[in-house]
Write a protein that holds these residues in place. Structure first.
Motif, PDB file in Angstrom:
ATOM      1  N   THR A 566      -1.696 -11.498  -2.225  1.00 44.78           N
ATOM      2  CA  THR A 566      -2.307 -10.348  -2.870  1.00 44.78           C
ATOM      3  C   THR A 566      -3.740  -9.728  -2.121  1.00 44.78           C
ATOM      4  O   THR A 566      -4.061  -8.733  -2.268  1.00 44.78           O
ATOM      5  N   GLU A 567      -4.284 -10.822  -1.435  1.00 39.56           N
ATOM      6  CA  GLU A 567      -5.515 -10.547  -0.643  1.00 39.56           C
ATOM      7  C   GLU A 567      -4.963  -9.570   0.317  1.00 39.56           C
ATOM      8  O   GLU A 567      -5.485  -8.524   0.693  1.00 39.56           O
ATOM      9  N   VAL A 568      -3.923  -9.910   1.046  1.00 37.48           N
ATOM     10  CA  VAL A 568      -3.407  -9.112   2.210  1.00 37.48           C
ATOM     11  C   VAL A 568      -2.881  -7.666   1.573  1.00 37.48           C
ATOM     12  O   VAL A 568      -3.309  -6.667   1.890  1.00 37.48           O
ATOM     13  N   ALA A 569      -2.360  -7.600   0.255  1.00 33.57           N
ATOM     14  CA  ALA A 569      -2.010  -6.438  -0.450  1.00 33.57           C
ATOM     15  C   ALA A 569      -3.397  -5.612  -0.614  1.00 33.57           C
ATOM     16  O   ALA A 569      -3.343  -4.286  -0.511  1.00 33.57           O
ATOM     17  N   ASP A 570      -4.376  -6.319  -1.042  1.00 31.36           N
ATOM     18  CA  ASP A 570      -5.777  -5.373  -1.267  1.00 31.36           C
ATOM     19  C   ASP A 570      -6.168  -4.894   0.325  1.00 31.36           C
ATOM     20  O   ASP A 570      -6.816  -3.839   0.123  1.00 31.36           O
ATOM     21  N   GLN A 592       0.168   1.848  13.130  1.00 32.21           N
ATOM     22  CA  GLN A 592       0.966   0.805  14.023  1.00 32.21           C
ATOM     23  C   GLN A 592       0.149  -0.521  13.369  1.00 32.21           C
ATOM     24  O   GLN A 592       0.782  -1.473  13.012  1.00 32.21           O
ATOM     25  N   SER A 593      -1.149  -0.620  13.013  1.00 33.27           N
ATOM     26  CA  SER A 593      -1.877  -1.421  12.652  1.00 33.27           C
ATOM     27  C   SER A 593      -1.444  -1.797  11.180  1.00 33.27           C
ATOM     28  O   SER A 593      -1.346  -3.100  10.904  1.00 33.27           O
ATOM     29  N   ILE A 594      -1.416  -0.727  10.385  1.00 29.95           N
ATOM     30  CA  ILE A 594      -0.924  -1.109   9.003  1.00 29.95           C
ATOM     31  C   ILE A 594       0.475  -1.740   8.778  1.00 29.95           C
ATOM     32  O   ILE A 594       0.872  -2.458   8.137  1.00 29.95           O
ATOM     33  N   GLN A 595       1.286  -1.306   9.650  1.00 29.23           N
ATOM     34  CA  GLN A 595       2.755  -1.485   9.789  1.00 29.23           C
ATOM     35  C   GLN A 595       2.911  -3.178  10.250  1.00 29.23           C
ATOM     36  O   GLN A 595       3.753  -3.877   9.544  1.00 29.23           O
ATOM     37  N   LYS A 596       1.956  -3.525  10.985  1.00 30.65           N
ATOM     38  CA  LYS A 596       2.191  -4.956  11.099  1.00 30.65           C
ATOM     39  C   LYS A 596       1.779  -5.924   9.933  1.00 30.65           C
ATOM     40  O   LYS A 596       2.624  -6.868   9.742  1.00 30.65           O
ATOM     41  N   SER A 597       0.960  -5.505   9.262  1.00 30.56           N
ATOM     42  CA  SER A 597       0.567  -6.204   8.014  1.00 30.56           C
ATOM     43  C   SER A 597       1.729  -6.253   6.893  1.00 30.56           C
ATOM     44  O   SER A 597       2.091  -6.839   6.161  1.00 30.56           O
ATOM     45  N   VAL A 598       2.146  -4.852   6.820  1.00 28.19           N
ATOM     46  CA  VAL A 598       3.217  -4.452   6.093  1.00 28.19           C
ATOM     47  C   VAL A 598       4.463  -5.074   6.342  1.00 28.19           C
ATOM     48  O   VAL A 598       5.133  -5.563   5.172  1.00 28.19           O
ATOM     49  N   ASN A 599       4.778  -5.645   7.403  1.00 27.87           N
ATOM     50  CA  ASN A 599       6.140  -6.537   7.799  1.00 27.87           C
ATOM     51  C   ASN A 599       5.904  -7.791   7.393  1.00 27.87           C
ATOM     52  O   ASN A 599       6.993  -8.547   7.702  1.00 27.87           O
ATOM     53  N   SER A 600       4.955  -8.274   6.903  1.00 26.35           N
ATOM     54  CA  SER A 600       4.682  -9.796   6.693  1.00 26.35           C
ATOM     55  C   SER A 600       5.563  -9.938   5.511  1.00 26.35           C
ATOM     56  O   SER A 600       5.690  -9.357   4.517  1.00 26.35           O
TER      57      SER A 600
END
Length: 757
Positions: A566-570, A592-600
């Protein structure tokens, strides 16, 4: 009168058993002792269809009126009529019977009728065809029926699904469940038929190739390897391979095929375990040795509390023999007289923990149950554990997160049924300290709204701080509880353990039909659980996908892992908000930066879907900016450039570089030149990134003199390491070396002037 007594239990087809009484009184336990059952009765074994056969005075079960609609439907589909032929027992002319097309067609009728009826009932109960377990049995039943229809009745198109309505119409009054959602059954069978049709076609091609290869090598039989591949990969039963081979005057290496089948089955039984992995199992000779040594099955009544207990080492299994001392740096299985460890079962992984004596320590990394003997599998970490040692057995702290995920799996099962309907049935699960995985029957992906509702229902139960109750009860009584969830096809013992979140088991059993029980999670389960739903803390779905036709899978998180997700989503939500105001030139880097987090893998699925939709919008914005940058040359004044080039032309020939121009820009300049001068030969070029683009146009009069646009651009591109061509009046080419641009233009000028001279 002649007595028929001597024919009983023989093979005469005229003798039929219609009643067989079985007295149900005891359950035989694993140790061969008997336990009296809570409900005792007599199973008469009276077969309904056999009674109908006697009463209707017909020669077989398949001639009773229950089957008439099936044979009528098959006649409509295939054009063949059921005549009731059966092979004669111990026939002296078996070959003639096998060659009888009427007999083969009647057998096909019976196979199809029996199989579509079995499939309809099983699929209605929530099963689905798959590649393993019960699902694989159903897939084989379906394919056998399809094969008989195709092979014996000539039905090439999918047909089996059209017979579901016959099952529902003829048996729906007696079994009302059949009428609830027959369309799901139809769709599942049809999809399988279509898929198998493609597989069958590929298999026939493989058989043809195999047969031709053997014929070319002057061999008269299909190899064992090819026969096994047809069975293992394409679902061809060996009898079909033999029939197809016989049609070509060939045989099949049956001995070799059976050897390969035995090897595959042995490998499957071993579960792929070799070497050290054999400590996960106890073969029959090891079990016999344990019993011969007086070693009792492990007392695991303490597993539900999981508190440390004192125990004694009663055996150590090395994988190949029982030993008296655990060797260093070697995986072994330690057996205790009693244990607080939970052995892997029902989707919950086995406990980890420590077994320590006064002089040694043993770290168990998993726990398995083999015939009541609990194997604590691991390695010595200090000293050497010995048979006879008194030890303290302590379960690791991974137990709690595992219980968080297990209790929440039950809540998710309940919530999915509430959101998606009664057809949702559990098809498998995995519970470990990191996550929960739950497979269930459903025909399509869950929508955002459905996912959000499932999450809300589960989290509502967590917030309500519901007590978790567990208690054993007679199975027959427990099955009456309204809303109870049980795994389709699972064989449960006479006494079952009921796990209920929010409702006392005693209350459930006292008034099992109460409608309010539908609002609670109630399941059969032998696993370990939380004491209260609030201990799960929170719940989120991390992924949702298809694992096979009609089966979906969710992976979800609880506790600290759910909080972290949830913290990552926020954080991603904040980054997306910032990205909305970022400059266009920075967008690609931000995306590109956001996509790295989204692929978690641990990001909540709903947050991932929302982020992916937002990223698409940002990408479109970035693409528009990139396009505008690339097309900044679109502001080139084509007319002005054309005028300048015409002023510099020689004999109507123009060869030039146009800085920053796109292909469209080059064509615009050429069009402007063509509109001003009837006789022209124009070759323009521009550097675009790591390549050169050439465009040429030539008027008809210069074409007659030999200057052709296709030849012209090809000559120029060749100098720059490229190629191209086209029509005499218009052509395009590309060069790979921008550093050769001037050389290419010089060669183009020389080629043109020499050609039209």
């Amino acid at each position: 009168d002649k007595s028929g007594g001597p024919l009983v239990n023989g093979e005469d087809p005229r003798v039929m058993e219609i009643w067989n009484n079985v007295f149900i009184q005891y359950n035989r336990n694993a140790d061969r002792s008997l336990t009296e059952l809570p409900a005792q009765h007599v199973d008469t074994g009276m077969g309904f269809e056999r009674i109908c056969q006697v009463m209707q005075d017909v020669q077989s079960n398949y001639e009773i009126d229950l089957w008439h609609p099936f044979w009528a439907k098959l006649k409509e589909l295939s054009g063949h009529t059921y005549t009731g032929k059966f092979p004669k027992t111990n026939s002296v002319d078996a070959a003639a019977e096998a060659a009888d097309p009427g007999l083969r067609k009647d057998i096909a009728f019976r196979v199809i009728g029996d199989h579509v009826r079995a499939l309809t009932f099983a699929l209605t109960d929530g099963a689905a065809p798959s590649n393993e377990g019960r699902g694989y049995v159903l897939r084989r039943i379906l394919r056998r029926a399809v094969r008989f229809g195709r092979q014996q009745l000539g039905m090439k198109d999918p047909f089996l699904h059209t017979m579901v309505e016959i099952v529902v119409r003829s048996m729906g009054d007696a079994f009302p469940e059949l009428k609830k959602n027959p369309q799901r059954v139809v769709e599942l069978i049809k999809d399988e038929e279509v898929s198998f049709g493609r597989t069958l076609d590929r298999g026939i091609k493989l058989f043809d190739d195999a047969a031709q290869s053997q014929i070319a090598s002057h061999n008269s039989q299909i190899t064992a390897e090819d026969a096994f591949k047809l069975h293992d990969t394409f679902g061809f039963p060996i009898d079909l391979t033999r029939i197809m081979a016989a049609e070509r005057g060939m045989g099949v290496d049956i001995d070799g095929y059976e050897r390969l089948m035995e090897e595959a089955q042995a490998k499957a039984r071993a579960g792929g375990k070799t070497g050290d992995d054999q400590v996960y199992d106890l073969p029959p000779d090891a079990l016999a040795e344990l019993e011969g040594n007086g070693v009792q099955r492990t007392d695991d009544r303490y597993k539900y509390k999981g508190d440390p207990i004192e125990a004694k080492v009663v055996a150590i299994w090395r994988g190949d023999e029982l030993i008296t001392e655990a060797p260093p740096c070697k995986d072994v299985a330690v057996l205790l007289d009693r244990t607080p460890f939970y052995a892997e079962m029902g989707g919950q992984i086995g406990d980890r923990g420590l077994i320590a004596s006064a002089t040694s320590s043993f770290e168990a990394f998993t726990t398995h149950d083999v015939g009541g003997f609990i194997l604590h599998i691991g390695r010595s970490t200090d000293g050497a554990l010995k048979v006879g040692d008194k030890v303290t057995a302590t379960v690791s702290n991974t137990r709690n997160p595992t219980q968080q995920n297990h209790t929440t799996t039950h809540l998710a099962n309940w919530a999915l049924r509430e959101v998606l309907g009664e057809d949702v049935q559990q098809k498998g699960s995995l519970v470990d300290p990191d996550k929960l995985r739950f497979d269930f029957s459903h025909g399509k992906a869950l929508s955002d709204h459905e996912l959000a509702t499932v999450e809300k229902l589960v989290n509502d139960h967590i917030v309500r701080k519901l007590a978790v109750y567990s208690e054993e009860a007679p199975q027959e009584q427990a099955l009456k509880i309204n809303g109870l969830r049980a795994v389709f096809g699972e064989k449960y013992p006479p006494r079952v353990r009921i796990v209920s979140v929010g409702a006392k088991v005693a209350d459930l059993l006292a008034n099992p039909s109460d409608p309010k029980w539908r609002h609670f999670s109630v399941e059969f389960c032998g696993g370990t659980h939380l004491g209260n739903s609030s201990e799960a803390e929170t719940f989120c779905v991390a992924s949702e996908e298809s694992v096979s036709k009609g089966i979906r899978r969710i992976v979800a998180l609880t506790g600290k892992n759910a909080h972290a997700a949830t913290e990552v989503a926020d954080r991603i939500a904040r980054e997306l908000k910032t990205a909305q105001t970022a400059s266009e030139s920075e967008l690609n880097g931000v995306i590109q930066s956001i996509q790295k987090s989204v692929n978690s893998e641990t990001l909540p699925l709903l947050a991932k879907r929302r982020a992916q939709a937002a990223i698409v919008e940002l990408q479109q914005k970035a693409k528009a900016f990139d396009k505008s940058q690339k097309q900044k040359g679109a502001g080139l004044n084509a007319g002005a450039i054309a005028g300048e080039l015409l002023a510099k032309s020689t004999n109507g020939v123009i060869v030039s570089n146009v800085d920053g121009a796109t292909d469209d820009d080059l064509r615009s300049v050429i069009d402007s030149i063509k509109s001003r001068q009837p006789s022209f030969g124009v070759l323009l070029a521009s550097v675009q990134g790591e390549k050169i683009s050439f465009v040429a146009a030539v008027s008809d009069d210069l074409i007659k003199k030999g200057l052709k646009a296709g030849d012209w651009v090809k000559e120029a591109a060749k100098v720059a390491g490229g190629a191209g061509g086209g029509r005499p009046n218009l052509a395009q080419a590309g060069g790979k070396d921008p550093g050769k641009l001037n050389d290419a233009l010089s060669r183009a000028t020389e080629f043109a002037l020499t050609t039209i001279k």
